[in-house]
Write a protein that holds these residues in place. Structure first.
Motif, short mmCIF file in Angstrom:
data_model
loop_
_atom_site.label_atom_id
_atom_site.label_comp_id
_atom_site.label_asym_id
_atom_site.label_seq_id
_atom_site.Cartn_x
_atom_site.Cartn_y
_atom_site.Cartn_z
N ILE A 99 0.80 -1.22 0.00
CA ILE A 99 0.00 0.00 0.00
C ILE A 99 0.84 1.27 0.00
O ILE A 99 0.57 2.22 -0.75
N VAL A 100 1.85 1.33 0.84
CA VAL A 100 2.48 2.61 1.16
C VAL A 100 3.30 3.22 0.03
O VAL A 100 3.23 4.45 -0.17
N PRO A 101 4.10 2.48 -0.76
CA PRO A 101 4.89 3.16 -1.79
C PRO A 101 4.06 3.99 -2.76
O PRO A 101 4.37 5.17 -3.01
N CYS A 102 3.00 3.43 -3.31
CA CYS A 102 2.15 4.17 -4.24
C CYS A 102 1.42 5.31 -3.53
O CYS A 102 1.24 6.39 -4.10
N LEU A 103 1.01 5.06 -2.30
CA LEU A 103 0.31 6.09 -1.54
C LEU A 103 1.21 7.30 -1.31
O LEU A 103 0.81 8.45 -1.48
N ALA A 108 2.68 12.86 -2.53
CA ALA A 108 3.75 13.80 -2.90
C ALA A 108 3.39 14.56 -4.18
O ALA A 108 3.54 15.79 -4.25
N VAL A 109 2.91 13.85 -5.20
CA VAL A 109 2.54 14.51 -6.46
C VAL A 109 1.39 15.48 -6.25
O VAL A 109 1.41 16.62 -6.75
N LEU A 110 0.38 15.07 -5.48
CA LEU A 110 -0.77 15.95 -5.23
C LEU A 110 -0.36 17.18 -4.44
O LEU A 110 -0.89 18.28 -4.66
N SER A 111 0.57 17.03 -3.53
CA SER A 111 1.05 18.17 -2.74
C SER A 111 1.76 19.18 -3.64
O SER A 111 1.57 20.40 -3.50
N VAL A 112 2.57 18.69 -4.58
CA VAL A 112 3.26 19.58 -5.52
C VAL A 112 2.25 20.31 -6.40
O VAL A 112 2.35 21.53 -6.61
N LEU A 113 1.27 19.58 -6.91
CA LEU A 113 0.26 20.20 -7.77
C LEU A 113 -0.55 21.25 -7.01
O LEU A 113 -0.89 22.30 -7.56
#
Length: 385
Positions: A99-103, A108-113
């Motif tokens: 679960i955790v790697p993709c999460l 991280a990507v959503l935070s940057v966006l």
């Protein structure tokens, strides 16, 4: 899972059911923004079919819950022999590595966006903030956070189901070790599984919480756990029983997904029990078929099974494609009657993004973490739930 002739370690029928479910989720999220009923398809296809394609994403998640409970319990039984002897560390390591790697990558990507101010990704509802959303996502209470503050942007919102699932699996092995007797555990699971209509009805005052609260989702997972315990005792099924379970399952899903309005008027929240019961019938039929001699997976639906194999990755990432396609659709200003054409690129792009994440993130990370955290050579990860 039982080994099948097409892909050792997997069950082709369950992969097919997962593929069907994740496809419904993607169609739902496209359909909320480009509804099929407003396209030319409404002139040639029944309205009930178009509604079924566009508005069964929520029900599809509950199918996932049933499958998850079945698969994870079955894997635990095969590894440890009994739930009373479940390997606590091994169980948690396997869940963490899956679960955790993709999460973490998604958050991280959503935070940057969000930081870049990208449309569709900025958390701007009053009472919400990026730090709090991150805590909710990584702390597995995003469903509760949305129930209190309102919906988050779509890519965050999909994590509500993960919150339910992982809280269940944090407690499940502990309950197994504490009860230590199947005759104690099974009645608890039965009560939880059958509570689904009442827990949903009790939460009717909050639409978000009614859909995304812990107990309704955990009821569906408990149904899958019970199915795995039943499958262990009922290891061999006749061909007739497999077909009967399959027929009942298909009919149940048809009633819920196509005749849902009629079923709701008849049993109200009880329709969710029809859904989880039908899902379990199909899971058990798939299990029974895989253990029968001469079983061969259905031909012509390998593409849908591949969606099932990538269901976790597609679920976490498909909103990136949905938002991009919808933005382009609105920018081009094509006649809404041709809106169905935008589904054609969206669906393969969702699969391709999920495949990329599976190949370069989830599978390598899962294997690497298991090799180190379990202090032994990792088992193949293709069959994980």
């Amino acid at each position: 899972m039982e080994q099948t002739s097409d892909d050792a370690g997997r069950n082709s029928g369950i992969d097919l059911l997962r593929g069907f479910s994740i496809l419904l989720v993607v169609l739902h999220h496209i359909g909320l923004r480009i509804p099929l009923k407003k396209t030319l398809l409404a002139d040639v296809l029944p309205g009930s079919l178009l509604r079924a394609l566009n508005f069964n994403g929520y029900e599809a998640v509950f199918i996932f819950f049933v499958i998850s409970g079945f698969l994870i319990t079955r894997h635990a039984l095969r590894r440890d022999g009994a739930l009373a002897r479940i390997d606590l560390r091994g169980f948690y390591v396997r869940r963490f590595s899956r679960i955790v790697p993709c999460l973490l990558l998604l958050v991280a990507v959503l935070s940057v966006l969000h930081g870049l101010g990208a449309d569709d990704y900025v958390i701007k509802r009053e009472g919400q903030s990026l730090p709090r959303a991150i805590v909710a996502a990584l702390g597995f209470h995003l469903n509760w956070y949305e129930g209190v503050t309102g919906y988050l942007p779509g890519n965050w919102d999909v994590l509500w189901s993960l919150s339910i699932e992982e809280v269940f699996y944090l407690g499940f092995p502990l309950v197994c070790l504490l009860t230590r007797r199947t005759w104690i555990l099974v009645p608890m699971l039965i009560v939880l599984a059958l509570s689904l209509p009442w827990t949903r009805a009790a939460l009717a005052g909050n639409e978000i919480w009614q859909e995304k609260a812990y107990l309704p989702g955990m009821s569906a997972i408990a149904t899958g756990v019970l199915g795995a315990l039943l499958a262990r005792r009922w290891n061999r099924m006749s061909g007739g029983m497999v077909w009967l379970l399959g027929a009942v399952g298909v009919m149940g899903l048809y009633l819920v997904m196509v005749e849902g309005a009629w079923l709701w008027h008849l049993v109200h929240n009880g329709y969710m029990l029809v859904l989880t019961g039908a899902s379990l019938c199909l899971v058990l039929a798939s299990h029974g078929a895989a253990t029968s001699e001469g079983h061969r997976p259905w031909r012509g639906v390998g593409w849908l099974r591949s969606w099932g194999r990538l269901s976790y990755e597609i679920y976490l990432t498909h909103m990136f494609v949905v938002f991009a396609v919808v933005r382009l659709h609105r920018a081009v200003e094509v006649d809404p009657a041709f809106g169905f054409l935008w589904y054609l690129p969206a669906l393969p792009l969702c699969w391709l993004l999920g495949r990329w994440v599976e190949r370069y993130v989830s599978t390598p990370a899962e294997r690497w973490l298991r090799e180190r955290m379990l202090a032994r050579r990792a088992v193949p990860v293709a069959a994980t739930a």
